[in-house]
Design a protein around this motif. Structure first.
Motif, PDB file in Angstrom:
ATOM      1  N   ALA A 158      11.006  32.715   3.645  1.00 65.90           N
ATOM      2  CA  ALA A 158      11.112  34.572   3.871  1.00 65.90           C
ATOM      3  C   ALA A 158      12.000  34.990   4.555  1.00 65.90           C
ATOM      4  N   VAL A 159      13.189  34.440   5.401  1.00 66.63           N
ATOM      5  CA  VAL A 159      14.015  35.073   5.340  1.00 66.63           C
ATOM      6  C   VAL A 159      15.335  35.876   4.814  1.00 66.63           C
ATOM      7  N   ALA A 160      15.629  34.918   4.120  1.00 62.26           N
ATOM      8  CA  ALA A 160      16.194  35.712   2.568  1.00 62.26           C
ATOM      9  C   ALA A 160      15.031  37.883   2.386  1.00 62.26           C
ATOM     10  N   ALA A 161      14.156  37.322   2.799  1.00 61.46           N
ATOM     11  CA  ALA A 161      13.608  38.330   2.037  1.00 61.46           C
ATOM     12  C   ALA A 161      13.771  39.676   3.454  1.00 61.46           C
ATOM     13  N   TRP A 170      21.780  33.613  -0.267  1.00 62.43           N
ATOM     14  CA  TRP A 170      23.064  32.383  -0.154  1.00 62.43           C
ATOM     15  C   TRP A 170      21.586  32.026   0.654  1.00 62.43           C
ATOM     16  N   VAL A 171      20.810  32.614   1.692  1.00 62.16           N
ATOM     17  CA  VAL A 171      19.695  31.735   2.816  1.00 62.16           C
ATOM     18  C   VAL A 171      19.258  30.923   2.001  1.00 62.16           C
ATOM     19  N   LEU A 172      18.456  30.812   0.433  1.00 59.13           N
ATOM     20  CA  LEU A 172      17.845  29.639  -0.114  1.00 59.13           C
ATOM     21  C   LEU A 172      18.769  28.844  -0.402  1.00 59.13           C
ATOM     22  N   LEU A 173      19.973  29.100   0.112  1.00 57.20           N
ATOM     23  CA  LEU A 173      20.433  27.037  -0.080  1.00 57.20           C
ATOM     24  C   LEU A 173      20.377  26.445   0.784  1.00 57.20           C
ATOM     25  N   ILE A 174      19.356  26.618   2.854  1.00 56.90           N
ATOM     26  CA  ILE A 174      19.315  25.705   3.495  1.00 56.90           C
ATOM     27  C   ILE A 174      18.041  25.177   2.635  1.00 56.90           C
ATOM     28  N   GLY A 175      17.240  25.841   2.280  1.00 57.61           N
ATOM     29  CA  GLY A 175      15.812  24.907   1.734  1.00 57.61           C
ATOM     30  C   GLY A 175      16.651  24.636   0.535  1.00 57.61           C
ATOM     31  N   ALA A 176      17.897  24.895  -0.208  1.00 58.57           N
ATOM     32  CA  ALA A 176      17.056  24.625  -1.818  1.00 58.57           C
ATOM     33  C   ALA A 176      18.066  23.179  -1.549  1.00 58.57           C
ATOM     34  N   LEU A 177      18.482  23.249  -0.407  1.00 58.81           N
ATOM     35  CA  LEU A 177      20.128  21.776  -0.335  1.00 58.81           C
ATOM     36  C   LEU A 177      19.014  19.737  -0.742  1.00 58.81           C
ATOM     37  N   LEU A 212      16.490  29.762  11.729  1.00 60.13           N
ATOM     38  CA  LEU A 212      15.954  30.709  11.095  1.00 60.13           C
ATOM     39  C   LEU A 212      14.195  31.302  11.580  1.00 60.13           C
ATOM     40  N   LEU A 213      13.665  30.352  12.266  1.00 60.39           N
ATOM     41  CA  LEU A 213      12.671  31.038  13.199  1.00 60.39           C
ATOM     42  C   LEU A 213      13.284  32.128  13.795  1.00 60.39           C
TER      43      LEU A 213
END
Length: 255
Positions: A158-161, A170-177, A212-213
């Motif tokens: 959501a934040v990446a969007a 790169w924001v997706l790394l937070i959720g993907a790690l 993120l929120l």
């Protein structure tokens, strides 16, 4: 001290699972009524929410050695909120990915925050309930951890969007790690060793959801949201790096 498995926990898990699906169903109906998204997008939203919650409920019903307890009930409630957040993703991301908008609508961002905030705040409640009732289990701890990971993945998307795709990938790394680490376990079994308790890891993990929120709130300027998110990611990379380094050193010491 390990708890004996109680057959009474199976009906409890089944009942809570049915209630969870009822809550998700009500949320999906409300989403369909309030959204102007095409029917195909809403269908994908429903499937995403149902698949996520289905995996959660299935994991509680398949327990064999540890009982389903009061703390798990809190985590199931959190998982309903996370599933609804996941169901919102196609609605907000479709216009962005299709090039019809530079970012998701403000109302969509507020809706994700409204659902994700209580899911994030309840994170500390299930552990407290488990300790006070003497029902803490390893299965419950893993259950809680996986719901946390799913929430971070949804929020990072959501934040990446909001920050702008594809540039904010790169924001997706937070959720993907977390999931990349699990994949690493297949190539490096030595990483399966239990990690020692780390206050740094615990604090950094808690920071991710809060940042993120905040980055999703439409009132926060995009440059500030991007800077705070980048700082949170840096802290998370350091945390994972420390853990991997400890695991590698420990493995060399055992060999």
């Amino acid at each position: 001290m390990p708890l004996d498995h109680s057959t009474a926990s199976v009906p409890s898990a089944r009942r809570d699972g049915l209630l969870a699906f009822a809550g998700l169903g009500a949320g999906l109906v409300a989403l369909g009524a309030a959204s102007q998204a095409p029917a195909a997008v809403l269908a994908v939203s429903a499937l995403l929410g149902l698949a996520g919650l289905g995996a959660v409920v299935r994991s509680t019903l398949r327990r064999r050695t540890e009982p389903y307890g009061p703390a798990d009930r809190v985590t199931v409630a959190r998982s309903v909120l996370v599933a609804l957040c996941a169901a919102l993703l196609p609605v907000g991301l479709t216009p962005v990915l299709a090039g019809q908008a530079q970012g998701p609508a403000g109302a969509w961002c507020w809706a994700v925050v409204a659902l994700a905030l209580p899911a994030w705040l309840l994170d500390g409640i299930d552990g407290r309930v488990a300790r006070r009732t003497g029902t803490a289990t390893r299965a419950g701890a893993r259950f809680d951890q996986e719901v946390d990971a799913a929430l971070l993945l949804v929020l990072s998307l959501a934040v990446a969007a909001r920050l702008g795709l594809p540039g904010a990938w790169w924001v997706l790394l937070i959720g993907a790690l977390r999931y990349l680490f699990l994949l690493g376990l297949r190539a490096r079994p030595a990483w399966r060793r239990p990690l020692p308790y780390s206050p740094y890891r615990r604090v950094v993990a808690g920071i991710q959801g809060g940042v993120l929120l905040g980055a999703l709130v439409p009132l926060i300027p995009l440059p500030l949201a991007a800077g705070a998110t980048a700082a949170a990611l840096a802290l998370l990379l350091v945390s994972f790096g420390r853990d991997v380094l400890w695991l590698e050193r420990s493995a060399r010491g055992l060999s």
